[in-house]
Scaffold this active site. Structure first.
Site, PDB file in Angstrom:
ATOM      1  N   GLU A 118       0.952  -1.284   0.163  1.00  0.00           N
ATOM      2  CA  GLU A 118       0.159   0.095  -0.127  1.00  0.00           C
ATOM      3  C   GLU A 118       0.896   1.258   0.019  1.00  0.00           C
ATOM      4  OE1 GLU A 118      -4.226   0.219   1.846  1.00  0.00           O
ATOM      5  OE2 GLU A 118      -3.018   1.335   3.338  1.00  0.00           O
TER       6      GLU A 118
ATOM      7  N   HIS B 216       8.388 -27.593   1.237  1.00  0.00           N
ATOM      8  CA  HIS B 216       7.735 -28.597   0.761  1.00  0.00           C
ATOM      9  C   HIS B 216       6.584 -27.893  -0.164  1.00  0.00           C
ATOM     10  CE1 HIS B 216       9.554 -31.624   3.206  1.00  0.00           C
ATOM     11  NE2 HIS B 216       9.359 -30.540   4.335  1.00  0.00           N
TER      12      HIS B 216
ATOM     13  N   LYS C 243     -12.791   1.649  -3.155  1.00  0.00           N
ATOM     14  CA  LYS C 243     -14.176   1.777  -2.458  1.00  0.00           C
ATOM     15  C   LYS C 243     -15.304   2.387  -3.134  1.00  0.00           C
ATOM     16  CE  LYS C 243     -11.595   2.135   2.069  1.00  0.00           C
ATOM     17  NZ  LYS C 243     -11.204   3.283   3.306  1.00  0.00           N
TER      18      LYS C 243
END
Length: 534
Positions: free
Chosen positions: A328, A357, A460
């Site tokens: 951000e 793994h 938003k």
């Protein structure tokens, strides 16, 4: 073979030279990132400018022009550095209020109706209002020993929220203290979580306000609502602290204190690292050295990702915390001069040795689009049982870290190694401060503003537009059914049939619209749910 001792001696000399330490708290080893003395010399003037900009920021310069505000998270652990006596007093008052409130909760002076004391903590927030507290809780807490057992709601996923109430909070709502964190009080994810929590309390016959606390900006919608409803307490969020750097404020300190963590030690560790990273010498300042290493590893353009591999289960959430702090802050389209630069630094990771793994195979043998940040913790903790002669589980973990580091270097893959003596409050505080400072310095090196987030605001606004479209779609649905293109045309946005179809699929799956006839996006028909307008 004759060259090997010479090669080893040179590598050790580089290892000695490219290390920077905050004594007792952390050590950064940048020796396995490919940069040299000429690079450091070329970057010296740019780094000096970065130090100047950081000094101005700490002195109270306007660092977020979008909101015309200062950026002062450093003052939270050193109030004496605040630019005004009023700010210093506000910081000290907030911290005193946090510690006093937590002490009263632990002593049972503040207790829920019908119970002797609070035993569980529910944190509701999003982004920096959740990631920081969640990281602290997981890194430093111990189930069964925490003063309040923490649970977090950090999304607007109704299924996830239901799982929290059916899982760790099942049967415990009557002893649960709820901390709602939102600067404005209008952040949808946090507001939704709060409303669903309040409904769960009502359904259980409990008085939500008498178990609720707000962390918000004074005068916000949340602050007014909490005061009106008589919540237990309200704590301030300061307008000069961004969400991703708010962990040293009440946002992080109140949940940590309630859990029983040593918040004074957290702040002291952060303050000590802040002091060490003000030094204007790259090799004596681990944040400056880390910023230069990021620049060298990514050509100053974010051309490689940072893979975070902490070899400690307690640091599992560290990569998630860093994702917001780094991405951000650094993911910006424009530089400070208004030129399009498309900057950033992608961060991902899990933990070692789990990743032995998983994706270490690609890291060693696949595409070279990354560098690794190893996090090494010296104290193993847990059992010291020797699983074979002279070897404990902690020895295996350490061996896997060093082995992976060596295997990557052998295949010309770059890495950094950050060493902590242990995972405790002081070291975690220093870890947080190190990356906050590094992000600020690196942003100056590449000429961007680390302290605003226009892309988040755009997301938003786009979400609000989708919800508005959903309302119009619901109102326009008829009994006989319509296709997405027909509805889009009727709503005056024929070019947005895709969004209409996606909204219709969501509504139908949740019983709020009815699928009349199946088909593809162009031909599927949807009608009112139950044949009646909602």
């Amino acid at each position: 073979m004759a060259d090997r001792p010479v090669e080893g001696a040179a590598r050790f000399a580089r290892y000695e030279r490219e290390r920077s330490e905050v004594p007792g708290l952390l050590t950064l080893d940048a020796s396995r990132v490919r940069f040299d003395d000429p690079f450091v010399a070329r970057m010296a003037p740019v780094l000096e400018r970065a130090f100047d900009e950081m000094e101005a920021l700490e002195a109270g310069a306007i660092a977020n022009p979008d909101e015309n505000r200062m950026v002062g998270h450093y003052w939270l652990r050193a109030p004496e550095r605040a630019p005004t006596p009023d700010i210093a007093a506000a910081i000290r008052d907030a911290h005193a209020k946090v510690t006093a409130f937590a002490a009263d909760v632990h002593a049972g002076k503040l207790a829920p109706p019908g119970a002797a004391r609070f035993g569980s903590l529910l944190g509701i927030g999003i982004g920096g209002s959740a990631l920081g507290p969640m990281f602290l809780a997981d890194a430093l807490g111990t189930p069964g020993r925490d003063r309040l057992a923490p649970t977090f709601i950090d999304n607007t996923d109704p299924d996830g929220i239901a799982r929290a109430f059916a899982g760790p909070l099942a049967g415990r709502l009557g002893e649960t203290l709820v901390v709602v964190t939102s600067k404005s009080g209008g952040t949808p994810e946090t507001r939704n979580g709060m409303l669903l929590a309040a409904e769960a309390f009502r359904a259980a016959g409990l008085d939500f306000p008498r178990s609720a606390v707000a962390i918000t900006q004074p005068g916000s919608a949340l602050d007014r609502d909490a005061e009106r409803a008589g919540w237990l307490a309200r704590f301030p969020m300061f307008d000069w602290v961004g969400g991703r750097t708010s962990i040293s404020s009440a946002v992080g300190m109140l949940p940590a204190a309630l859990q029983g963590l040593d918040v004074d030690a957290l702040l002291a560790g952060a303050a000590a690292c802040d002091e060490a990273t003000r030094v204007r010498d790259a090799r004596r300042n681990p944040a400056a050295l880390l910023a230069l290493a990021w620049y060298a590893a990514t050509d100053g353009r974010g051309s490689k990702d940072m893979v975070v591999l902490p070899y400690k289960d307690r640091l599992l959430l560290f990569a998630r915390y860093l994702q917001q702090l780094v991405m951000e802050s650094l993911g910006k389209r424009y530089d400070l001069e208004g030129r399009r630069v498309d900057q950033g630094l992608a961060v991902y990771g899990n933990k070692g040795s789990t990743d032995q793994h998983a994706y270490v195979q690609q890291l060693r043998d696949g595409i070279q689009n990354f560098f690794v940040l190893f996090v090494r913790v010296l104290e193993a903790g847990g059992s010291s049982l020797e699983l074979e002669p002279g070897v404990t589980a902690g020895d295996y973990l350490h061996g896997f870290l060093l082995g992976t580091r060596a295997a990557l270097w052998e295949n010309e893959r770059q890495s950094l190694t950050l060493t902590l003596p242990r995972v405790d409050e002081r070291c975690v505080g220093a870890l947080i401060a190190l990356f906050e400072r590094t992000v600020g310095l690196y942003a100056s090196l590449i000429g961007i503003n680390a302290y605003h987030q226009p892309g988040v605001e755009a997301g938003k606004k786009a979400a609000a537009a989708v919800l508005a479209l959903q309302g119009r779609v619901l109102a326009a649905l008829a009994d006989e059914g319509s296709t997405a293109p027909e509805l889009a045309a009727a709503l005056g946005g024929a070019d947005d049939a895709e969004s209409v179809h996606l909204v219709l699929e969501h509504l139908a799956a949740n019983g709020r619209a009815r699928l009349v006839s199946a088909g593809g996006p162009r031909t599927a028909r949807f009608a009112r749910a139950g044949g009646a307008r909602r």
